[in-house]
Design an enzyme around this catalytic site. Structure first.
Site, PDB file in Angstrom:
ATOM      1  N   LEU A  43      47.407  45.537  53.810  1.00 54.44           N
ATOM      2  CA  LEU A  43      45.804  45.667  53.594  1.00 54.44           C
ATOM      3  C   LEU A  43      45.354  44.108  53.598  1.00 54.44           C
ATOM      4  CD1 LEU A  43      43.795  47.612  51.428  1.00 54.44           C
ATOM      5  CD2 LEU A  43      43.909  45.509  50.879  1.00 54.44           C
ATOM      6  N   ASP A  46      39.009  40.729  50.976  1.00 57.59           N
ATOM      7  CA  ASP A  46      38.123  39.402  51.029  1.00 57.59           C
ATOM      8  C   ASP A  46      38.662  38.449  51.820  1.00 57.59           C
ATOM      9  OD1 ASP A  46      37.746  41.149  48.760  1.00 57.59           O
ATOM     10  OD2 ASP A  46      37.361  39.573  47.466  1.00 57.59           O
ATOM     11  N   GLN A  62      42.542  38.179  51.318  1.00 57.86           N
ATOM     12  CA  GLN A  62      43.427  38.783  50.353  1.00 57.86           C
ATOM     13  C   GLN A  62      44.086  39.756  51.224  1.00 57.86           C
ATOM     14  OE1 GLN A  62      42.651  39.245  46.478  1.00 57.86           O
ATOM     15  NE2 GLN A  62      42.938  37.112  47.322  1.00 57.86           N
ATOM     16  N   SER A 106      40.637  36.128  44.608  1.00 63.67           N
ATOM     17  CA  SER A 106      39.702  35.566  45.342  1.00 63.67           C
ATOM     18  C   SER A 106      39.105  34.199  45.045  1.00 63.67           C
ATOM     19  CB  SER A 106      38.407  36.368  45.959  1.00 63.67           C
ATOM     20  OG  SER A 106      38.855  37.462  46.787  1.00 63.67           O
ATOM     21  N   ARG A 165      35.780  36.180  37.882  1.00 67.02           N
ATOM     22  CA  ARG A 165      36.546  35.827  38.800  1.00 67.02           C
ATOM     23  C   ARG A 165      35.861  35.383  40.155  1.00 67.02           C
ATOM     24  NH1 ARG A 165      37.386  41.237  37.978  1.00 67.02           N
ATOM     25  NH2 ARG A 165      36.086  42.567  39.692  1.00 67.02           N
ATOM     26  N   ASP A 166      36.613  34.710  41.359  1.00 65.75           N
ATOM     27  CA  ASP A 166      36.246  34.500  42.490  1.00 65.75           C
ATOM     28  C   ASP A 166      35.194  33.308  42.553  1.00 65.75           C
ATOM     29  OD1 ASP A 166      37.106  37.128  42.848  1.00 65.75           O
ATOM     30  OD2 ASP A 166      35.296  37.944  43.116  1.00 65.75           O
ATOM     31  N   GLU A 224      30.441  40.339  42.501  1.00 65.66           N
ATOM     32  CA  GLU A 224      31.856  39.913  43.174  1.00 65.66           C
ATOM     33  C   GLU A 224      31.242  38.642  43.994  1.00 65.66           C
ATOM     34  OE1 GLU A 224      33.983  43.244  44.078  1.00 65.66           O
ATOM     35  OE2 GLU A 224      35.262  43.014  42.401  1.00 65.66           O
TER      36      GLU A 224
HETATM   37  C1  FRU Z   1      36.481  42.026  45.577  1.00 64.28           C
HETATM   38  C2  FRU Z   1      37.428  41.661  44.675  1.00 64.28           C
HETATM   39  C3  FRU Z   1      37.310  40.253  43.958  1.00 64.28           C
HETATM   40  C4  FRU Z   1      38.890  40.081  43.453  1.00 64.28           C
HETATM   41  C5  FRU Z   1      39.508  40.625  44.543  1.00 64.28           C
HETATM   42  C6  FRU Z   1      41.069  41.099  44.391  1.00 64.28           C
HETATM   43  O1  FRU Z   1      36.792  42.837  46.813  1.00 64.28           O
HETATM   44  O2  FRU Z   1      37.478  42.804  43.934  1.00 64.28           O
HETATM   45  O3  FRU Z   1      36.542  40.272  42.896  1.00 64.28           O
HETATM   46  O4  FRU Z   1      38.841  38.620  43.359  1.00 64.28           O
HETATM   47  O5  FRU Z   1      38.734  41.619  45.482  1.00 64.28           O
HETATM   48  O6  FRU Z   1      41.610  41.472  45.784  1.00 64.28           O
END
Ligand code: FRU
Length: 485
Positions: A43, A46, A62, A106, A165-166, A224
């Site tokens: 899969l 992001d 990701q 991410s 995060r991110d 996010e």
């Molecule tokens: C968004 C998310 C981000 C996170 C990542 C994990 O799709 O949930 O917030 O960092 O995917 O795969």
């Protein structure tokens, strides 16, 4: 659909040999893309670490190697000289430290001209599955792979929930400081962003405070993948609010919105010029990220995941899912955002095809129309029945898109019909079809609509009702589906 145990989803990849067969199996799928970046196995979600550095576009996604499931996440690395031809480079970041033991989540990148730096979330979980997100950094090493810093830049704040995060890294020339925007959730479960700043990239980070988007103090439960860029003197703020339904978006609780306005780094206040807008009106568009170091103050470059959290797709039956969109150029003119595919995509045109009711497996359709009602059905069967319906209602100036007529239905529960209101009457459509995606650009980038489709081999027709000049091209492949891990 297959059920996964936590152990299976979070298995560490010890050797490429563990997934070689999986790659061979999925590469026979009729839905593998040919000019879109897609997962080497498993899969992709992001886009991460998107930047231009020393003549090369770097992009990561990701990646969960094991199948169509969100589990242990890696950054998978692809590169391009031109944003059209992409090469698989292998794993960029692997979850191999204490701080990211359950995923390298991410993040973004920035080049200082000499070096390329990465900022990502280390998703740490304890034995009891308690989560601690760390903001970590890495630097591209001489062998072309990101090399991690030993220690995180900073940990989470305890006056927010575990959702922090991110990191989006950005340089502010007025303040002569770097800023990191973190996607966050307050303790009372409201979406927001935390802002940190530093004079240097790899140390000295301090918490500045919380971003205020005027009028949006209560908008979704988590923001996010924040992203901010200045284009033609305007600030463009993008994020993916989740845990909320928005008007006109059916049952979906995952969205990708933007504001055009002004960011004040003294007060940490973003003042929008108008209400939020959807970056894309399609069924499957999330976690969009713009590139860093584009090198043109009047242009942004954006790419997104064709997919949504909590959803699954027909290719899951074949143990893979997800794709990136085409990279798009962003422009702001007269206070409005325009998004068009990067120009080089047109170099993929192989030949112009007769417009006789049959779609290429990979190619482009251009439709010129006169602002009156128009019905277009893509992916119909050989008798012109069924398909992906696009209807433009001139009186309302709204397009309605329905995927109910496809043989392979997916994510019915979040809604199979959506509306896209237009700013001006419909004059032009540019539709990019790859084996399992469709991206519709309206009126030279006024609005866009992106979705997955999983046509059977009988569903490659199209039907148009209304006045329309149709041109069709098939495309050559520009993304090699090779096994590099
Ligand atoms: C968004 C998310 C981000 C996170 C990542 C994990 O799709 O949930 O917030 O960092 O995917 O795969």
């Amino acid at each position: 659909m297959r059920e996964w145990t936590r152990e299976e989803r979070y298995q560490v990849l010890e050797s490429p040999e563990q997934i070689r067969e999986l790659h061979e199996h999925i590469s026979r799928s009729p839905w593998r893309q040919t000019y879109h970046v897609q997962p080497v196995t498993g899969l992709s979600s992001d886009p991460n670490g998107f930047a231009y550095h020393k003549g090369v576009w770097h992009l990561f996604y990701q990646w969960c190697p094991w199948g169509a499931v969100h589990g242990l996440k890696y950054w998978y690395h692809v590169t391009s000289p031109d944003l059209v031809t992409w090469k698989n480079e292998g794993i960029g970041l692997a979850p191999d430290t204490y701080y990211d033991n359950r995923g390298t989540h991410s993040g973004s990148a920035i080049s200082d001209g000499e070096d390329l730096y990465f900022f990502y979330t280390g998703n740490h979980r304890d034995e009891d599955w308690t989560r601690t997100p760390y903001t970590c950094a890495a630097k591209l090493s001489a062998d072309g792979r990101p090399e991690k810093l030993e220690k995180p830049l900073f940990g989470p704040r305890d006056d927010y929930s575990e959702h922090q995060r991110d990191p989006k890294i950005v340089w502010n020339d007025e303040k002569k400081r770097y800023y990191i925007f973190i996607g966050a959730q307050t303790l009372d479960k409201k979406g927001t962003s935390q802002i940190y700043s530093s004079e240097t990239l790899l140390k000295g980070w301090t918490f500045e405070g919380q971003l205020h988007v005027v009028g949006y103090e209560d908008f979704g439960g988590m923001w996010e993948c924040p992203y901010i860029v200045n284009i033609s003197g305007k600030d463009l703020l993008i994020f993916s609010p989740q845990y909320t339904k928005l008007p006109g978006r059916s049952e979906s609780t995952n969205h990708n919105v933007y504001f055009i306005g002004t960011m004040d780094y003294d007060t940490l206040t973003f003042t929008p010029d108008g209400p939020y807008r959807h970056l894309d009106y399609g069924f499957d568009f999330y976690a969009a990220q713009g590139a860093a170091n584009v090198g043109d103050p009047d242009k942004g470059i954006l790419i997104s995941w064709i997919g949504l959290p909590d959803n699954h797709y027909s290719s899951a039956e074949e143990d893979w899912e997800g794709s990136m969109t085409l990279p798009r150029e962003l422009h702001i003119r007269d206070g409005q955002l325009y998004q068009v595919p990067v120009a080089g995509v047109r170099d993929l045109r192989l030949e112009e095809l007769p417009a006789e009711g049959r779609l290429p497996l990979a190619g482009e359709m251009e439709i010129g129309c006169d602002g009156n009602d128009l019905t277009l059905r893509l992916f119909t069967d050989a008798d012109g029945k069924g398909g992906f319906l696009f209807f433009y209602d001139a009186a309302r100036n709204v397009c309605t898109v329905s995927k109910k007529g496809l043989v392979n239905r997916f994510n019915e529960a979040v809604g199979e019909e959506l509306e896209m209101p237009l700013r001006t009457p419909l004059k032009k459509l540019n539709i990019f079809i790859d084996h399992s995606s469709v991206e519709i650009f309206v009126n030279d980038g006024e609005e866009t609509f992106t979705s997955h489709v999983y046509p059977t081999d009988q569903e490659h027709g199209y039907v148009i009702e209304g006045k329309a000049d149709v041109r069709l091209w098939n495309y050559s492949a520009s993304v090699k589906d090779d096994f590099v891990v």
